[in-house]
Design a protein around this motif. Structure first.
Motif, short mmCIF file in Angstrom:
data_model
loop_
_atom_site.label_atom_id
_atom_site.label_comp_id
_atom_site.label_asym_id
_atom_site.label_seq_id
_atom_site.Cartn_x
_atom_site.Cartn_y
_atom_site.Cartn_z
N THR A 134 0.88 -1.36 -0.01
CA THR A 134 -0.01 0.28 -0.03
C THR A 134 0.90 1.29 0.01
OG1 THR A 134 -1.52 -1.23 1.09
CG2 THR A 134 -1.86 1.33 1.05
N GLU A 135 1.80 1.24 0.59
CA GLU A 135 2.85 2.36 0.87
C GLU A 135 3.32 2.72 -0.55
OE1 GLU A 135 6.02 2.15 3.70
OE2 GLU A 135 7.21 2.37 1.96
N ALA A 136 3.88 1.68 -1.18
CA ALA A 136 4.41 1.71 -2.24
C ALA A 136 3.60 2.20 -3.41
CB ALA A 136 5.28 0.41 -2.82
N LEU A 137 2.43 1.85 -3.56
CA LEU A 137 1.37 2.06 -4.45
C LEU A 137 0.87 3.70 -4.14
CD1 LEU A 137 -0.87 -1.05 -4.79
CD2 LEU A 137 0.80 -0.07 -6.47
N GLU A 138 0.99 3.99 -2.89
CA GLU A 138 0.41 5.48 -2.59
C GLU A 138 1.43 6.36 -3.21
OE1 GLU A 138 -0.16 5.34 1.64
OE2 GLU A 138 -2.19 4.79 1.44
N MET A 139 2.90 5.81 -2.99
CA MET A 139 3.89 6.70 -3.63
C MET A 139 3.60 7.26 -5.09
SD MET A 139 7.19 5.80 -1.77
CE MET A 139 7.94 7.35 -2.56
N VAL A 140 2.96 6.29 -5.88
CA VAL A 140 2.65 6.59 -7.47
C VAL A 140 1.19 6.68 -7.74
CG1 VAL A 140 4.66 4.97 -7.85
CG2 VAL A 140 2.86 4.16 -7.87
N GLY A 141 0.51 6.80 -6.65
CA GLY A 141 -0.70 7.37 -7.05
C GLY A 141 -1.70 6.17 -7.36
N MET A 142 -1.36 5.04 -7.01
CA MET A 142 -1.99 4.05 -7.62
C MET A 142 -2.89 2.79 -6.58
SD MET A 142 -1.87 3.67 -10.80
CE MET A 142 -2.30 2.21 -11.27
N ALA A 143 -3.01 3.56 -5.41
CA ALA A 143 -3.64 2.83 -4.31
C ALA A 143 -4.80 2.28 -4.51
CB ALA A 143 -3.54 3.51 -3.11
N GLY A 144 -5.68 3.01 -5.47
CA GLY A 144 -7.19 2.54 -5.64
C GLY A 144 -6.87 1.37 -6.65
N PHE A 145 -5.89 1.06 -7.24
CA PHE A 145 -5.93 0.05 -8.37
C PHE A 145 -5.26 -1.66 -7.90
CE2 PHE A 145 -6.01 4.30 -10.12
CZ PHE A 145 -6.73 4.27 -11.32
N ALA A 146 -5.35 -1.66 -6.56
CA ALA A 146 -4.57 -2.83 -6.42
C ALA A 146 -5.02 -4.20 -6.71
CB ALA A 146 -4.59 -2.81 -4.65
N GLN A 147 -6.51 -3.89 -7.01
CA GLN A 147 -6.96 -5.51 -7.49
C GLN A 147 -7.09 -5.40 -8.97
OE1 GLN A 147 -7.01 -7.54 -5.32
NE2 GLN A 147 -6.64 -6.06 -3.65
N ARG A 148 -6.66 -4.64 -9.75
CA ARG A 148 -6.71 -4.65 -11.16
C ARG A 148 -5.60 -5.53 -11.52
NH1 ARG A 148 -8.58 0.37 -14.01
NH2 ARG A 148 -10.06 1.22 -12.68
N LEU A 149 -5.82 -6.03 -12.96
CA LEU A 149 -4.77 -6.87 -13.69
C LEU A 149 -4.03 -5.80 -14.56
CD1 LEU A 149 -6.70 -10.24 -14.74
CD2 LEU A 149 -4.83 -9.96 -13.15
N PRO A 150 -2.87 -5.91 -14.96
CA PRO A 150 -2.04 -4.96 -15.78
C PRO A 150 -2.75 -4.62 -17.05
CG PRO A 150 -0.46 -6.68 -14.73
CD PRO A 150 -1.96 -7.13 -14.46
N ARG A 151 -3.37 -5.78 -17.52
CA ARG A 151 -3.84 -5.22 -18.75
C ARG A 151 -5.37 -4.40 -18.68
NH1 ARG A 151 -5.80 -10.82 -18.55
NH2 ARG A 151 -8.18 -10.67 -17.95
N GLU A 152 -5.58 -4.06 -17.67
CA GLU A 152 -6.48 -3.32 -17.20
C GLU A 152 -6.21 -1.84 -17.02
OE1 GLU A 152 -9.71 -6.56 -15.12
OE2 GLU A 152 -8.56 -5.55 -14.04
N LEU A 153 -4.85 -1.65 -17.11
CA LEU A 153 -4.36 -0.38 -16.94
C LEU A 153 -3.79 0.26 -18.05
CD1 LEU A 153 -2.31 -1.28 -13.74
CD2 LEU A 153 -4.58 -0.16 -13.70
N SER A 154 -3.59 1.80 -18.21
CA SER A 154 -3.08 2.25 -19.51
C SER A 154 -1.59 2.08 -19.26
CB SER A 154 -3.36 3.77 -19.25
OG SER A 154 -2.72 4.56 -18.15
#
Ligand code: ADP
Ligand code: MG
Length: 400
Positions: A134-154
């Motif tokens: 969570t800490e690492a994802l927050e640093m890059v503004g991606m905490a809300g995307f934790a359950q997505r798969l890579p292909r569901e991201l830009s």
């Protein structure tokens, strides 16, 4: 990206550089098929410093990064992290964060899973992993995307996850290999701003940032190491490399430059009078520095004139040289005009603000700035002059 307070655990307790490349050589293949990809590469990066490795494709940038990360074995020399020789360690044992252009995320794993993966392989206790992800994802503004798969991201979001994965292990050293190269121009600009923020949030992290894009190097690096043909050509602050490039290669690669052959007439301090073709021009003559000779009358040199410092006008204006337009290409914010200037050797590139419309073959007046530019040793002629070196890995201080 958000600032992180908890990102550092191992605080720097030594004066050792975070990163040392000590005369590292890398060859691919063996025997007669061996190809040198990195030669006599020496570089030190201080704790908290960002150094950009800047150079054209194939110049050895990625090879240097891989040698440090442990993905290729140096043929000669050593790499050290915080004073410890890690040349023989496995990549995982080095504890380095690595981000590559292609993101290299596991497609079947969620964002959370991808970031957690590195933590597991670094044997972070199970009950800490969730918070660290969570800490690492927050640093890059991606905490809300934790359950997505890579292909569901830009693409940009995937690259953020790749950065989070590298940061999750709280590395003292972060390596980034062309991390923005796969993104479109607009997104690249936004990510550049975010990487600048990330640097501020990680003041103790040493970063090595590989790029062929001078804009990225200028935006992010404390110092820029310019690479060419498997070697380090020049290393200095962006400001110094831009203001007084030590070599013609760096002048041209960093910012673009007209390199007009000239002969030194007279030098007073850092001011020189030179002859270029039939013109007599004032030039800046940088103080002698490491690997740079002092300037003397009759030295042959290159006068580096930046295209944006030249102005066009009518012929016959005071101090204007007469020139013929060879090509004119509108680039949006400016127009690049190539000129043949009466009395000057070679063609001259000029960047005129806005959309400059003129016929090829038209005769225009050209005004050079005063001083016209900065002197650079003429590598072709370099052997003649004391200490004038076109290039050399010896430019960087000897590694201790
Ligand atoms: P850069 O990152 O600056 O584009 P690289 O470090 O990838 O350059 O490559 C430097 C040189 O080494 C190039 O000539 C490249 O073709 C060669 N090279 C890179 N990787 C390999 C490899 N795995 N096998 C053989 N040659 C390689
Ligand atoms: Mg590369």
């Amino acid at each position: 990206m958000k600032s992180a307070t908890a990102a550092r655990t191992g605080t720097a307790t030594t004066n050792e550089p975070a990163i040392v490349f000590d005369r590292v050589g890398v060859s691919y293949g063996r025997g007669r098929k061996a190809a040198v990809a990195l030669a006599d590469f020496t570089l030190r990066v201080a704790v908290g410093e960002t150094v950009a490795l800047l150079g054209p494709s194939g110049s050895g940038k990625s090879t240097a990064l891989k040698a440090l990360a442990g993905f290729v074995r140096p043929t000669s020399g050593a790499v050290r992290l915080a004073g410890r020789d890690v040349t023989d360690l496995s990549p995982a044992a080095r504890g380095i964060g690595v981000v590559v252009q292609s993101y290299a995320l596991f497609p079947h794993m969620s964002v959370h899973g991808n970031v957690a993966f590195g933590l597991k392989s670094h044997r972070v206790p199970r009950d800490e992993i969730g918070a660290r992800v969570t800490e690492a994802l927050e640093m890059v503004g991606m905490a809300g995307f934790a359950q997505r798969l890579p292909r569901e991201l830009s693409g940009g979001q995937q690259q953020r996850v790749a950065i989070a994965r590298a940061l999750a292990i709280r590395p003292a050293v972060l390596l980034l290999d062309e991390p923005l190269a796969a993104l479109d121009a607009q997104l690249r600009q936004a990510m550049l701003g975010e990487l600048q923020e990330l640097r501020k949030a990680l003041p103790d992290t040493a970063m090595l940032y590989v790029t062929h894009d001078q804009a990225e190097a200028l935006a992010l690096a404390d110092r820029i190491a310019v690479m060419r043909d498997s070697r380090l050509v020049d290393i200095d602050t962006a400001e110094n490399l831009w203001q007084r490039p030590p070599t013609d290669f760096t002048a041209a690669f960093l910012g673009g430059a007209n390199l007009v052959p000239c002969t030194v007439n007279h030098v007073t301090g850092t001011a020189a009078l030179v002859t270029a073709g039939t013109a007599t021009l004032r030039a800046q003559a940088p103080q002698p520095g490491v690997g740079l000779a002092d300037w003397a009358p009759d030295d042959s040199a290159l006068l580096c004139i930046r295209p944006h410092t030249i102005t066009l006008g009518k012929t016959g204006e005071r101090d204007a040289l007469c020139a013929t337009v060879l090509t004119s290409v509108w680039r949006g914010a400016s127009t690049r005009v190539e000129l043949a200037v009466d009395g000057l050797p070679g063609d001259l590139a000029v960047d005129v603000p806005g959309h400059f419309t003129t016929e090829v073959g038209a005769v225009v007046g050209v005004r050079l700035p005063d001083p016209a530019g900065v002197l650079i040793p003429n590598a072709v002629d370099g052997g003649r002059r004391r200490g004038a070196t076109g290039a050399g890995a010896g430019r960087e201080e000897d590694a201790s």
